[in-house]
Write a protein that holds these residues in place. Structure first.
Motif, PDB file in Angstrom:
ATOM      1  N   ILE A 154       0.866  -1.188   0.000  1.00 49.53           N
ATOM      2  CA  ILE A 154       0.000   0.000   0.000  1.00 49.53           C
ATOM      3  C   ILE A 154       0.894   1.227   0.000  1.00 49.53           C
ATOM      4  CG2 ILE A 154      -1.728   1.314   1.286  1.00 49.53           C
ATOM      5  CD1 ILE A 154      -2.673  -1.392   2.491  1.00 49.53           C
ATOM      6  N   PHE A 155       0.735   2.070  -1.008  1.00 49.51           N
ATOM      7  CA  PHE A 155       1.530   3.294  -1.083  1.00 49.51           C
ATOM      8  C   PHE A 155       0.649   4.484  -0.709  1.00 49.51           C
ATOM      9  CE2 PHE A 155       3.734   0.771  -4.595  1.00 49.51           C
ATOM     10  CZ  PHE A 155       4.721   0.314  -3.733  1.00 49.51           C
ATOM     11  N   ARG A 156       1.006   5.117   0.413  1.00 49.68           N
ATOM     12  CA  ARG A 156       0.287   6.345   0.779  1.00 49.68           C
ATOM     13  C   ARG A 156       0.970   7.519   0.095  1.00 49.68           C
ATOM     14  NH1 ARG A 156       0.297   5.563   7.094  1.00 49.68           N
ATOM     15  NH2 ARG A 156      -1.504   4.192   7.383  1.00 49.68           N
ATOM     16  N   THR A 157       0.198   8.236  -0.699  1.00 51.12           N
ATOM     17  CA  THR A 157       0.768   9.379  -1.381  1.00 51.12           C
ATOM     18  C   THR A 157      -0.034  10.635  -1.026  1.00 51.12           C
ATOM     19  OG1 THR A 157       1.647  10.141  -3.476  1.00 51.12           O
ATOM     20  CG2 THR A 157      -0.453   8.948  -3.565  1.00 51.12           C
ATOM     21  N   ALA A 158       0.260  11.761  -1.704  1.00 52.23           N
ATOM     22  CA  ALA A 158      -0.361  13.025  -1.279  1.00 52.23           C
ATOM     23  C   ALA A 158      -0.340  14.055  -2.405  1.00 52.23           C
ATOM     24  CB  ALA A 158       0.414  13.588  -0.084  1.00 52.23           C
ATOM     25  N   TRP A 159      -1.277  14.966  -2.379  1.00 58.69           N
ATOM     26  CA  TRP A 159      -1.283  16.169  -3.214  1.00 58.69           C
ATOM     27  C   TRP A 159      -0.884  15.843  -4.664  1.00 58.69           C
ATOM     28  CZ3 TRP A 159       0.178  21.435  -0.700  1.00 58.69           C
ATOM     29  CH2 TRP A 159      -0.376  21.535   0.577  1.00 58.69           C
ATOM     30  N   VAL A 160      -1.583  14.888  -5.250  1.00 58.55           N
ATOM     31  CA  VAL A 160      -1.204  14.381  -6.574  1.00 58.55           C
ATOM     32  C   VAL A 160      -1.604  15.379  -7.676  1.00 58.55           C
ATOM     33  CG1 VAL A 160      -1.476  12.477  -8.205  1.00 58.55           C
ATOM     34  CG2 VAL A 160      -1.484  12.013  -5.742  1.00 58.55           C
ATOM     35  N   TYR A 161      -0.692  15.585  -8.615  1.00 58.25           N
ATOM     36  CA  TYR A 161      -0.997  16.434  -9.768  1.00 58.25           C
ATOM     37  C   TYR A 161      -0.345  15.787 -10.990  1.00 58.25           C
ATOM     38  CZ  TYR A 161       3.850  17.904  -9.574  1.00 58.25           C
ATOM     39  OH  TYR A 161       5.223  17.879  -9.575  1.00 58.25           O
ATOM     40  N   GLY A 162      -0.746  16.237 -12.157  1.00 53.06           N
ATOM     41  CA  GLY A 162      -0.147  15.711 -13.381  1.00 53.06           C
ATOM     42  C   GLY A 162      -0.897  16.236 -14.578  1.00 53.06           C
TER      43      GLY A 162
END
Ligand SMILES: NC(=O)c1ccc[n+]([C@@H]2O[C@H](COP(=O)([O-])OP(=O)(O)OC[C@H]3O[C@@H](n4cnc5c(N)ncnc54)[C@H](OP(=O)(O)O)[C@@H]3O)[C@@H](O)[C@H]2O)c1
Length: 297
Positions: A154-162
């Motif tokens: 499980i990868f916890r990520t944050a504030w994703v943009y692209g």
């Protein structure tokens, strides 16, 4: 005798991360990507467990990557049942189906599992205390997946943009051309993370683990996966503006002047050490990634 090419079930290639994953996962196996409407080769609606059962039966995957989620943080406050079905319940079903078929799982979660009261980067085993429905349902999804016996990361990520999908970068770029002045929240701190970096790190890890579920099992658990560094939404907007041709004026404001249905954590920087120690991977500083992203888009 030639070895069978691994099959990868990518649950939703339509979102920010899923769209990038189609490309980064392709060298690792045959990617079968799902969508929600009939135009998709394979239809999966996470609120409909039968569609998951059918997808697993059809694909017989070696690896399942779940890039789908109910991500409308504010709307979740008025649609808790749907957010729960997609974010909390479905990951457990994915875990059970994967266990039954011997497939590995990669799943994503969020910094919003924390309440934001800390002032030093959150470790994976720090106390969780989500402030809203989105964070709560994502946390329940982590737990449901881990409670299944699946070989799951499980990868916890944050504030994703692209480039693809809805995000802060694209909203700012649009508003810079429409407005002379923007007021942006300056008291929420996080790490803007490029969707492409998440997808590239995901593929590198799957490759390191040789696409073998047992190797995923040896590393099963939660990992923080964000860009290095931290900023506020205002700082993020300033950096976007610097790379844009706009003379829009930015004004910093406190969250109290921009009320939203869901409360966001005030400080949700994640500590990425475990990812580095386990897989030797570290994402670049958010400034560098943003520049690279904006140069390409
Ligand atoms: N965005 C962020 O800032 C952020 C921050 C931290 C963590 N995350 C996590 O990172 C992961 C990827 O997020 P993202 O930013 O790529 O999300 P996104 O751009 O909002 O995409 C979400 C995807 O989920 C699909 N989806 C939603 N409900 C579904 C359902 N019932 N059945 C099947 N598919 C469904 C959407 O399909 P449609 O295109 O058909 O709507 C869309 O393709 C998620 O687990 C998210 O919680 C995101």
């Amino acid at each position: 005798m030639s070895q069978k090419r691994p099959r990868i079930l990518l649950i939703s290639s339509r979102g920010q991360v899923g769209w990038e994953l189609q490309r980064t996962l392709a060298p690792l196996g045959e990617v079968v990507a799902t969508g929600r409407n009939r135009e998709a080769r394979l239809v999966v609606d996470l609120a409909n467990p039968d569609s998951l059962v059918q997808a697993f039966d059809e694909v017989r995957p070696t690896l399942v990557v779940n890039a789908a989620a109910y991500t409308a943080v504010d709307r979740a406050e008025s649609e808790p049942n749907l957010a729960e079905a997609v974010n909390a319940v479905a990951p457990g079903i994915i875990g059970e189906l994967a266990t039954r078929q011997g497939a590995a799982v990669i799943h994503y979660s969020t910094d919003y599992v924390f309440d934001g009261a800390s002032d030093c980067p959150y470790r994976e085993d720090d106390k969780t205390a989500p402030a809203g429905i989105y964070g709560r349902t994502k946390l329940q999804g982590e737990q449901a997946l881990l409670e299944s016996a699946a070989d799951a990361l499980i990868f916890r990520t944050a504030w994703v943009y692209g480039e693809h999908g809805q995000n802060f970068l694209k909203t700012m770029q649009r508003l810079f051309s429409e407005r002379d002045e923007l007021r942006i929240v300056d008291d929420q701190i996080g790490s803007p993370t490029w969707s492409r970096m998440i997808a590239e790190a995901t593929a590198q890890i799957a490759s390191q683990l040789k696409m073998e579920p047992a190797r995923f099992g040896e590393r099963r658990g939660i990992y923080h996966l964000t860009a290095a560094g931290q900023t506020s939404w205002f700082g993020f907007a300033q950096a976007i503006l610097k790379n844009s041709e706009s003379d829009c004026r930015l004004l910093p404001i406190p969250s109290s002047e921009y009320p939203t249905p869901a409360v966001r954590p005030a400080w949700s920087v994640l500590d990425n050490r475990k990812l580095k120690e386990t897989f030797g991977l570290a994402l670049p500083d958010w400034h560098c990634s943003l520049q690279q992203c904006m140069a390409e888009v």
